[in-house]
Design a protein around this motif. Structure first.
Motif, PDB file in Angstrom:
ATOM      1  N   VAL A 286       0.881  -1.050   0.097  1.00  0.00           N
ATOM      2  CA  VAL A 286       0.111  -0.031   0.045  1.00  0.00           C
ATOM      3  C   VAL A 286       0.997   1.263  -0.154  1.00  0.00           C
ATOM      4  O   VAL A 286       1.886   1.339   0.866  1.00  0.00           O
ATOM      5  CB  VAL A 286      -0.911   0.031   1.322  1.00  0.00           C
ATOM      6  N   ASN A 287       0.687   2.038  -0.979  1.00  0.00           N
ATOM      7  CA  ASN A 287       1.682   3.306  -1.263  1.00  0.00           C
ATOM      8  C   ASN A 287       0.790   4.657  -1.047  1.00  0.00           C
ATOM      9  O   ASN A 287      -0.236   4.535  -1.339  1.00  0.00           O
ATOM     10  CB  ASN A 287       2.377   2.939  -2.422  1.00  0.00           C
ATOM     11  N   ILE A 288       1.479   5.441  -1.154  1.00  0.00           N
ATOM     12  CA  ILE A 288       0.989   7.004  -1.190  1.00  0.00           C
ATOM     13  C   ILE A 288       1.816   7.845  -2.072  1.00  0.00           C
ATOM     14  O   ILE A 288       3.021   7.939  -2.220  1.00  0.00           O
ATOM     15  CB  ILE A 288       1.240   7.699   0.282  1.00  0.00           C
ATOM     16  N   ASN A 289       0.811   8.180  -2.982  1.00  0.00           N
ATOM     17  CA  ASN A 289       1.349   9.330  -3.970  1.00  0.00           C
ATOM     18  C   ASN A 289       1.391  10.676  -3.413  1.00  0.00           C
ATOM     19  O   ASN A 289       0.555  11.420  -2.935  1.00  0.00           O
ATOM     20  CB  ASN A 289       0.289   9.473  -5.194  1.00  0.00           C
ATOM     21  N   LYS A 290       2.710  10.926  -3.080  1.00  0.00           N
ATOM     22  CA  LYS A 290       2.946  12.107  -2.388  1.00  0.00           C
ATOM     23  C   LYS A 290       2.653  13.452  -3.071  1.00  0.00           C
ATOM     24  O   LYS A 290       2.450  14.416  -2.459  1.00  0.00           O
ATOM     25  CB  LYS A 290       4.511  12.356  -1.957  1.00  0.00           C
ATOM     26  N   ASP A 291       2.171  13.223  -4.342  1.00  0.00           N
ATOM     27  CA  ASP A 291       2.045  14.495  -5.145  1.00  0.00           C
ATOM     28  C   ASP A 291       0.435  14.857  -4.869  1.00  0.00           C
ATOM     29  O   ASP A 291       0.070  16.167  -4.939  1.00  0.00           O
ATOM     30  CB  ASP A 291       2.234  14.477  -6.562  1.00  0.00           C
ATOM     31  N   LEU A 292      -0.163  13.873  -4.510  1.00  0.00           N
ATOM     32  CA  LEU A 292      -1.719  13.987  -4.135  1.00  0.00           C
ATOM     33  C   LEU A 292      -2.151  14.184  -2.704  1.00  0.00           C
ATOM     34  O   LEU A 292      -2.966  14.954  -2.274  1.00  0.00           O
ATOM     35  CB  LEU A 292      -2.398  12.956  -4.699  1.00  0.00           C
ATOM     36  N   CYS A 293      -1.142  13.762  -1.975  1.00  0.00           N
ATOM     37  CA  CYS A 293      -1.204  13.687  -0.581  1.00  0.00           C
ATOM     38  C   CYS A 293      -1.134  15.179   0.041  1.00  0.00           C
ATOM     39  O   CYS A 293      -0.518  16.039  -0.294  1.00  0.00           O
ATOM     40  CB  CYS A 293      -0.147  13.018   0.128  1.00  0.00           C
ATOM     41  N   VAL A 294      -2.326  15.722   0.951  1.00  0.00           N
ATOM     42  CA  VAL A 294      -2.223  16.910   1.407  1.00  0.00           C
ATOM     43  C   VAL A 294      -1.972  16.881   2.874  1.00  0.00           C
ATOM     44  O   VAL A 294      -2.271  17.911   3.689  1.00  0.00           O
ATOM     45  CB  VAL A 294      -3.902  17.581   1.246  1.00  0.00           C
ATOM     46  N   ASN A 295      -1.403  15.674   3.274  1.00  0.00           N
ATOM     47  CA  ASN A 295      -1.079  15.720   4.703  1.00  0.00           C
ATOM     48  C   ASN A 295      -2.371  15.844   5.864  1.00  0.00           C
ATOM     49  O   ASN A 295      -2.233  16.405   6.983  1.00  0.00           O
ATOM     50  CB  ASN A 295       0.115  16.590   5.126  1.00  0.00           C
ATOM     51  N   CYS A 296      -3.610  15.459   5.332  1.00  0.00           N
ATOM     52  CA  CYS A 296      -4.712  15.593   6.132  1.00  0.00           C
ATOM     53  C   CYS A 296      -4.658  14.715   7.662  1.00  0.00           C
ATOM     54  O   CYS A 296      -5.348  14.694   8.454  1.00  0.00           O
ATOM     55  CB  CYS A 296      -5.940  15.462   5.399  1.00  0.00           C
ATOM     56  N   LYS A 297      -3.695  13.440   7.331  1.00  0.00           N
ATOM     57  CA  LYS A 297      -3.513  12.712   8.396  1.00  0.00           C
ATOM     58  C   LYS A 297      -4.660  11.595   8.809  1.00  0.00           C
ATOM     59  O   LYS A 297      -4.793  11.002   9.720  1.00  0.00           O
ATOM     60  CB  LYS A 297      -3.146  13.052   9.490  1.00  0.00           C
ATOM     61  N   ARG A 298      -5.611  11.571   7.866  1.00  0.00           N
ATOM     62  CA  ARG A 298      -6.998  10.821   8.109  1.00  0.00           C
ATOM     63  C   ARG A 298      -6.390   9.576   7.934  1.00  0.00           C
ATOM     64  O   ARG A 298      -7.147   8.468   8.761  1.00  0.00           O
ATOM     65  CB  ARG A 298      -7.887  11.005   7.050  1.00  0.00           C
ATOM     66  N   CYS A 299      -5.498   8.946   7.170  1.00  0.00           N
ATOM     67  CA  CYS A 299      -5.015   7.680   6.872  1.00  0.00           C
ATOM     68  C   CYS A 299      -4.434   7.101   8.354  1.00  0.00           C
ATOM     69  O   CYS A 299      -4.724   5.936   8.893  1.00  0.00           O
ATOM     70  CB  CYS A 299      -4.075   7.452   6.035  1.00  0.00           C
ATOM     71  N   ILE A 300      -3.832   8.101   9.139  1.00  0.00           N
ATOM     72  CA  ILE A 300      -3.086   7.723  10.405  1.00  0.00           C
ATOM     73  C   ILE A 300      -4.240   7.510  11.386  1.00  0.00           C
ATOM     74  O   ILE A 300      -4.174   6.454  12.260  1.00  0.00           O
ATOM     75  CB  ILE A 300      -2.108   8.918  10.750  1.00  0.00           C
ATOM     76  N   LYS A 301      -5.188   8.267  11.285  1.00  0.00           N
ATOM     77  CA  LYS A 301      -6.225   8.387  12.477  1.00  0.00           C
ATOM     78  C   LYS A 301      -7.115   6.830  12.264  1.00  0.00           C
ATOM     79  O   LYS A 301      -7.554   6.358  13.397  1.00  0.00           O
ATOM     80  CB  LYS A 301      -7.296   9.221  12.135  1.00  0.00           C
ATOM     81  N   VAL A 302      -7.244   6.432  10.849  1.00  0.00           N
ATOM     82  CA  VAL A 302      -8.066   5.527  10.809  1.00  0.00           C
ATOM     83  C   VAL A 302      -7.344   3.961  10.497  1.00  0.00           C
ATOM     84  O   VAL A 302      -8.124   2.903  10.942  1.00  0.00           O
ATOM     85  CB  VAL A 302      -9.005   5.327   9.551  1.00  0.00           C
ATOM     86  N   CYS A 303      -6.163   4.026  10.472  1.00  0.00           N
ATOM     87  CA  CYS A 303      -5.416   2.603  10.277  1.00  0.00           C
ATOM     88  C   CYS A 303      -5.591   1.880  11.593  1.00  0.00           C
ATOM     89  O   CYS A 303      -5.386   2.205  12.678  1.00  0.00           O
ATOM     90  CB  CYS A 303      -4.026   3.202  10.275  1.00  0.00           C
ATOM     91  N   PRO A 304      -6.114   0.581  11.395  1.00  0.00           N
ATOM     92  CA  PRO A 304      -6.487  -0.198  12.670  1.00  0.00           C
ATOM     93  C   PRO A 304      -5.215  -0.859  13.302  1.00  0.00           C
ATOM     94  O   PRO A 304      -5.551  -1.296  14.434  1.00  0.00           O
ATOM     95  CB  PRO A 304      -7.682  -1.120  12.112  1.00  0.00           C
TER      96      PRO A 304
END
Length: 392
Positions: A286-304
Motif C-alpha cells: 500500500v503506497n501513497i502518491n505524495k503529489d496528491l497527499c495533502v497531509n490531512c492525516k486521516r489515514c493515520i487516524k483510521v489505520c486499525p
C-alpha cells in the motif's frame, strides 16, 4: 490536463454495473468451485447453504469492485468469518467431546486442530530438534499441521501480512469491536507499544524452544476463550482460564471498542509480528502518491493496526505492519493511497493494481471461510427444524 488531474479523474474506482459484472465473472466461477469443493451436495440443507454462501460472497465482491470500496465489504465477510468459525468449531467439538474443554486423553492422542498462531513457536524446535511441539496430527483430520503450514506459506508469499485481514481465524473479533463506536474514546496510544508484539514474539519463541512446549497457547492466547481450553481440574488450569478470558475481554473487546483499533492484532499478537516480515516478499503493498497527499492525516487516524504514522506518510508508504485491509485507501479524500504491485510504476493505473490485489485476497477469504459459513447455515436450519444447533 496535467498528470495529477488525470489521476484524480480516474478515481474513485467506480464503473458501470455491466463492466463490474463482467469483471467478477472469474470470481463467480472460482468461488463456486471453492465453496462446493467441485461437487454439488445431496442434502437440501447443504444445497441451500451453498447457494446462500455463493450469493453472499459474490454480492460483496461485486460491491467491492463496483463502488471502489475495499475495507467496507471486506470487513463484513471477515467479521462474520470469526463468528461462524467460532460457532462451527465449538459446536463440532461439543458433538465430538461433549465440551470445549481439552482432556488429558485428547492431548495424549495428539488430535488437536493446528492453529496458525502456533507457527512461530514451532519453527525453531522443528529446525533444530525435528520435533513439532504441538499435540496435533501431521496430516489428515481437521486442520492438520501440514495443511496449515502449506496454507500459511502460500498466503504469505502472495499477501504478506494481508493474511491478518483476509484470512485470520480470529482477526474478525477485534475488527468487529473496533467498529462499534463512531469516534475513539482513547485517541492516543504510546508509540512504544507498537514494539510489544515483537517482544511477545521473541518471548514465546525462546520459551517454546527452551521448554519444547507452545507457551503462548498454554498461557497467553486470548482466543482460547472462544475455541477450546484445557479442562479446569487444578489451580494451574483455573489460572490459565482466567488469563485467557481477561486477555480476550481486554485486548479483543474493550480496547478495540475504546480505541477503534485492532489492539490484539496491532499490539500483542506474535503471529502478526512474524507476518509483518512477510510483507517484504509479498508482491503487493500500500503506497501513497505524495503529489496528491495533502497531509490531512486521516489515514493515520483510521489505520486499525498502527501501520501509518507521519514518518511513513512522508516516505509515501505504510509501515511494515500493514495488513492491507484497505481502510486507509477508502478513507483518503484525495485518493492518494493505493494498492501497488511492486516493480511497477507508482503512478500507474490504480484500478488495475487494486483489482489484481483484491482478486487473490478475496479468493483466499472465500476459500478459508466458505465452509464455516455453510456449516453455520446448515446448523441454523437444523435449529429451526429440531430446536438444536448440534447435528448429532
Amino acid at each position: 490536463m496535467n498528470d495529477l488531474e488525470k489521476i484524480k479523474k480516474s478515481e474513485p474506482l467506480k464503473g458501470s454495473v455491466l463492466k463490474s459484472l463482467l469483471l467478477i465473472i472469474p470470481m463467480l466461477l472460482l468461488s463456486f468451485l471453492m465453496l462446493s469443493g467441485g461437487q454439488i451436495p445431496s442434502a437440501p440443507s447443504k444445497i441451500f447453504a451453498l447457494i446462500m454462501a455463493f450469493i453472499f460472497f459474490n454480492t460483496l465482491f461485486f460491491l467491492m469492485v463496483h463502488t471502489g470500496k475495499t475495507d467496507k465489504f471486506r470487513a463484513i465477510a471477515f467479521c462474520l468469518f470469526a463468528l461462524c468459525l467460532t460457532c462451527s468449531f465449538i459446536s463440532h467439538y461439543i458433538e465430538a467431546r461433549g465440551s470445549m474443554g481439552i482432556s488429558d486423553r485428547t492431548l495424549l492422542a495428539c488430535k488437536l486442530p493446528f492453529c496458525h498462531i502456533v507457527i512461530p513457536m514451532t519453527l525453531i524446535p522443528m529446525a533444530f530438534t525435528r520435533t513439532i511441539i504441538f499435540p496435533g496430527m501431521i496430516i489428515g483430520g481437521y486442520a492438520s499441521i501440514a495443511t496449515m503450514f502449506v496454507i500459511w506459506i502460500g498466503v504469505s508469499l502472495a499477501l504478506g501480512r494481508g493474511f491478518c485481514s483476509w484470512g485470520c481465524f480470529f482477526g474478525g473479533w477485534d475488527d468487529f469491536f473496533s467498529r462499534l463506536t463512531k469516534k475513539p474514546l482513547i485517541k492516543k496510544i504510546s508509540d512504544k507499544l507498537h514494539y510489544l508484539p515483537y517482544a511477545v514474539l521473541l518471548l514465546i519463541v525462546i520459551s517454546s524452544a527452551a521448554y519444547l512446549f507452545p507457551t503462548y497457547c498454554a498461557w497467553l492466547c486470548p482466543f482460547k476463550t472462544v475455541t477450546e481450553f484445557q479442562d479446569v481440574t487444578s489451580l494451574k488450569t483455573l489460572l490459565e482460564t482466567v488469563i485467557f478470558i481477561s486477555l480476550f475481554a481486554g485486548l479483543v473487546v474493550i480496547l478495540p471498542f475504546l480505541t477503534k483499533r485492532r489492539t490484539q492484532c496491532g499490539l500483542f499478537c506474535p503471529m502478526g509480528a512474524l507476518q509483518s516480515f512477510t510483507n517484504k516478499i509479498s508482491p503487493f503493498s500500500v503506497n501513497i502518491n505524495k503529489d496528491l497527499c495533502v497531509n490531512c492525516k486521516r489515514c493515520i487516524k483510521v489505520c486499525p493496526t498502527f501501520s501509518m504514522d507521519e514518518k511513513s506518510v512522508s516516505k509515501g508508504k505504510t509501515r511494515i505492519t500493514c495488513v492491507k485491509c484497505g481502510k486507509c485507501v477508502d478513507a483518503c479524500p484525495e485518493k492518494a493511497i493505493f494498492f501497488h504491485i511492486k516493480g511497477t510504476a507508482l503512478k500507474g493505473n490504480y484500478k488495475i493494481g487494486r483489482l489484481l490485489f483484491i482478486y487473490p485476497a478475496f479468493l483466499f477469504l472465500v476459500a478459508f471461510s466458505g465452509s464455516d459459513f455453510q456449516v453455520v447455515i446448515v446448523r441454523l436450519i437444523n435449529f429451526v427444524s429440531t430446536g438444536s444447533f448440534l447435528l448429532k
